[in-house]
Motif scaffolding. Structure first.
Motif, mmCIF file in Angstrom:
data_model
loop_
_atom_site.group_PDB
_atom_site.id
_atom_site.type_symbol
_atom_site.label_atom_id
_atom_site.label_comp_id
_atom_site.label_asym_id
_atom_site.label_seq_id
_atom_site.Cartn_x
_atom_site.Cartn_y
_atom_site.Cartn_z
ATOM 1 N N GLN A 37 12.372 -0.417 -3.238
ATOM 2 C CA GLN A 37 11.280 -0.185 -3.862
ATOM 3 C C GLN A 37 10.115 -1.102 -3.591
ATOM 4 O O GLN A 37 9.796 -2.040 -4.097
ATOM 5 N N TRP A 38 9.255 -0.710 -2.507
ATOM 6 C CA TRP A 38 8.175 -1.449 -1.875
ATOM 7 C C TRP A 38 7.055 -1.189 -2.900
ATOM 8 O O TRP A 38 6.589 -0.459 -3.480
ATOM 9 N N ASP A 39 6.393 -2.539 -2.933
ATOM 10 C CA ASP A 39 5.150 -2.532 -3.926
ATOM 11 C C ASP A 39 4.197 -3.232 -2.885
ATOM 12 O O ASP A 39 4.324 -4.464 -2.352
ATOM 13 N N LEU A 40 3.346 -2.322 -2.398
ATOM 14 C CA LEU A 40 2.382 -2.842 -1.047
ATOM 15 C C LEU A 40 1.364 -3.517 -1.829
ATOM 16 O O LEU A 40 0.553 -2.903 -2.385
ATOM 17 N N ARG A 41 0.911 -4.765 -1.237
ATOM 18 C CA ARG A 41 -0.285 -5.387 -1.796
ATOM 19 C C ARG A 41 -1.485 -5.526 -0.325
ATOM 20 O O ARG A 41 -1.013 -5.259 0.739
ATOM 21 N N ARG A 42 -2.820 -6.034 -1.054
ATOM 22 C CA ARG A 42 -3.678 -6.142 0.106
ATOM 23 C C ARG A 42 -4.574 -7.247 -0.283
ATOM 24 O O ARG A 42 -5.228 -7.495 -1.411
ATOM 25 N N GLY A 43 -4.456 -8.639 0.580
ATOM 26 C CA GLY A 43 -5.183 -9.824 0.033
ATOM 27 C C GLY A 43 -4.407 -10.426 -0.825
ATOM 28 O O GLY A 43 -3.372 -10.499 -1.218
ATOM 29 N N ASP A 44 -5.624 -11.448 -1.372
ATOM 30 C CA ASP A 44 -4.987 -12.141 -2.724
ATOM 31 C C ASP A 44 -4.616 -11.376 -3.742
ATOM 32 O O ASP A 44 -5.260 -10.419 -4.124
ATOM 33 N N TRP A 45 -3.658 -11.835 -4.598
ATOM 34 C CA TRP A 45 -3.268 -11.207 -5.934
ATOM 35 C C TRP A 45 -2.635 -12.033 -6.583
ATOM 36 O O TRP A 45 -1.840 -13.087 -6.083
ATOM 37 N N THR A 46 -2.531 -11.645 -8.052
ATOM 38 C CA THR A 46 -1.838 -12.642 -8.947
ATOM 39 C C THR A 46 -0.776 -11.999 -9.318
ATOM 40 O O THR A 46 -0.830 -10.686 -10.114
ATOM 41 N N ALA A 47 0.331 -12.291 -9.244
ATOM 42 C CA ALA A 47 1.633 -11.579 -9.495
ATOM 43 C C ALA A 47 1.836 -11.965 -11.290
ATOM 44 O O ALA A 47 2.459 -11.071 -11.936
ATOM 45 N N MET A 48 1.279 -12.736 -11.981
ATOM 46 C CA MET A 48 1.472 -13.210 -13.141
ATOM 47 C C MET A 48 0.812 -14.567 -13.550
ATOM 48 O O MET A 48 0.855 -15.289 -12.452
ATOM 49 N N PRO A 49 0.573 -14.936 -14.531
ATOM 50 C CA PRO A 49 -0.245 -16.271 -14.881
ATOM 51 C C PRO A 49 0.930 -17.321 -14.250
ATOM 52 O O PRO A 49 2.188 -17.441 -14.556
ATOM 53 N N GLY A 50 0.492 -18.370 -13.316
ATOM 54 C CA GLY A 50 0.988 -19.297 -12.717
ATOM 55 C C GLY A 50 1.458 -18.922 -11.326
ATOM 56 O O GLY A 50 2.223 -19.702 -10.760
ATOM 57 N N LEU A 51 1.197 -17.730 -10.751
ATOM 58 C CA LEU A 51 1.820 -17.267 -9.741
ATOM 59 C C LEU A 51 0.760 -16.587 -8.812
ATOM 60 O O LEU A 51 0.526 -15.386 -9.201
ATOM 61 N N THR A 52 0.156 -17.145 -7.887
ATOM 62 C CA THR A 52 -0.863 -16.331 -6.886
ATOM 63 C C THR A 52 -0.339 -16.371 -5.635
ATOM 64 O O THR A 52 0.379 -17.173 -5.045
ATOM 65 N N LEU A 53 -0.660 -15.058 -5.151
ATOM 66 C CA LEU A 53 -0.193 -15.066 -3.607
ATOM 67 C C LEU A 53 -1.588 -14.893 -2.800
ATOM 68 O O LEU A 53 -2.714 -14.321 -3.384
ATOM 69 N N LEU A 54 -1.559 -15.803 -1.511
ATOM 70 C CA LEU A 54 -2.652 -15.924 -0.828
ATOM 71 C C LEU A 54 -2.634 -15.070 0.534
ATOM 72 O O LEU A 54 -1.482 -15.172 1.213
ATOM 73 N N ASP A 55 -3.537 -14.492 0.815
ATOM 74 C CA ASP A 55 -3.715 -13.785 2.155
ATOM 75 C C ASP A 55 -3.947 -15.051 3.200
ATOM 76 O O ASP A 55 -5.102 -15.489 3.176
ATOM 77 N N THR A 56 -2.805 -15.203 3.796
ATOM 78 C CA THR A 56 -2.841 -16.289 5.075
ATOM 79 C C THR A 56 -2.392 -15.578 6.281
ATOM 80 O O THR A 56 -1.419 -16.108 7.126
#
Length: 258
Positions: free
Chosen positions: A153-172
């Motif tokens: 079940q793919w969930d495709l993202r682009r760039g920085d995004w916040t999964a939930m308060p306290g968890l941030t994903l950064l485009d590196t």
């Protein structure tokens, strides 16, 4: 505010690598035993797994070990019984069925090996990473059978995004086209940066040494500098994914950071 209650470091095995895989043009005479990690988050909305380790079937089965590693001149990773993710989950008191969200830094074989056991979960990855991994010839570090299977079940993202308060994903982006790192905020320990493969070893960050493999050198250097600046700005701890010295000083599951 943070929805993250605890962070567990799962030690999933070791890769036997020339140091230059991690540090471009440095340490060519050295072979390192580099840890492979995954991170399990206990959150207010359930269990989240960041990266999914090495597929032990690619190591245990002689034909698969030959196809994935030996014929390319690579030493197969070392995964003992205590390194298997299912064994570590059992110590914590859960199973794969309790994890309903997996977030991947990228799709190299040492980061997505257990996806076959997590087909019930949402799998988040950067769109750019997905595109390369499912392209014609992504490279030896992508073992397509680990992630190209029906039912994921793919969930495709682009760039920085916040999964939930306290968890941030950064485009590196840099090591790969869709590499992402994470910042986890814990109620007691505060912010923790998980760089994944933006930099394997302490010297990648201390001396701005590029990873051995990059799709874009300039972007890889920007990623290292971004994470260094963020560590200073947040006064954060950085947990290195592949550093054989740092791993010896981390709290390993079933211990945790909170």
């Amino acid at each position: 505010m943070t929805d993250i209650k605890r962070l567990f470091v799962l030690l999933c095995g070791f890769e036997i690598l020339p140091k230059t895989i991690s540090t471009r043009d440095f340490g060519g005479r050295f072979i390192l035993s580099e840890p492979v990690c995954a991170y399990l988050l206990d959150t207010t909305s359930g269990w989240v797994l960041l990266d999914a380790g090495l597929n032990p079937d690619n190591i245990d089965d002689p034909a698969r070990r030959e196809a994935c590693f030996t014929r390319h001149g690579m030493t197969a990773p070392i995964v003992r019984a205590a390194h298997r993710i299912e064994a570590q989950l059992e110590q914590i008191g859960i199973g794969f069925q309790d994890i309903d969200w997996v977030i991947l830094s990228h799709l190299h074989f040492d980061h997505c090996g257990y996806l076959g056991r997590l087909q019930h979960a949402r799998i988040s990855v950067q769109q750019a990473e997905y595109d390369v991994a499912f392209g014609g010839d992504p490279g030896l570090a992508y073992i397509r059978s680990d992630y190209d299977m029906a039912g994921l079940q793919w969930d495709l993202r682009r760039g920085d995004w916040t999964a939930m308060p306290g968890l941030t994903l950064l485009d590196t982006r840099g090591h790969t086209a869709g590499h992402q790192s994470a910042v986890v905020k814990l109620p007691g320990s505060g912010p923790i940066i998980l760089p994944f493969d933006a930099g394997d070893l302490a010297e990648n960050f201390e001396h701005e040494v590029l990873p051995g493999e990059c799709c874009d050198d300039a972007a890889a250097l920007r990623a290292i500098r971004r994470l260094n600046a963020l560590q200073q700005d947040l006064d954060a701890r950085m947990l290195l994914f592949h550093d054989p010295v740092a791993i010896q000083h981390m709290r390993l599951a079933p211990e945790y950071y909170d």
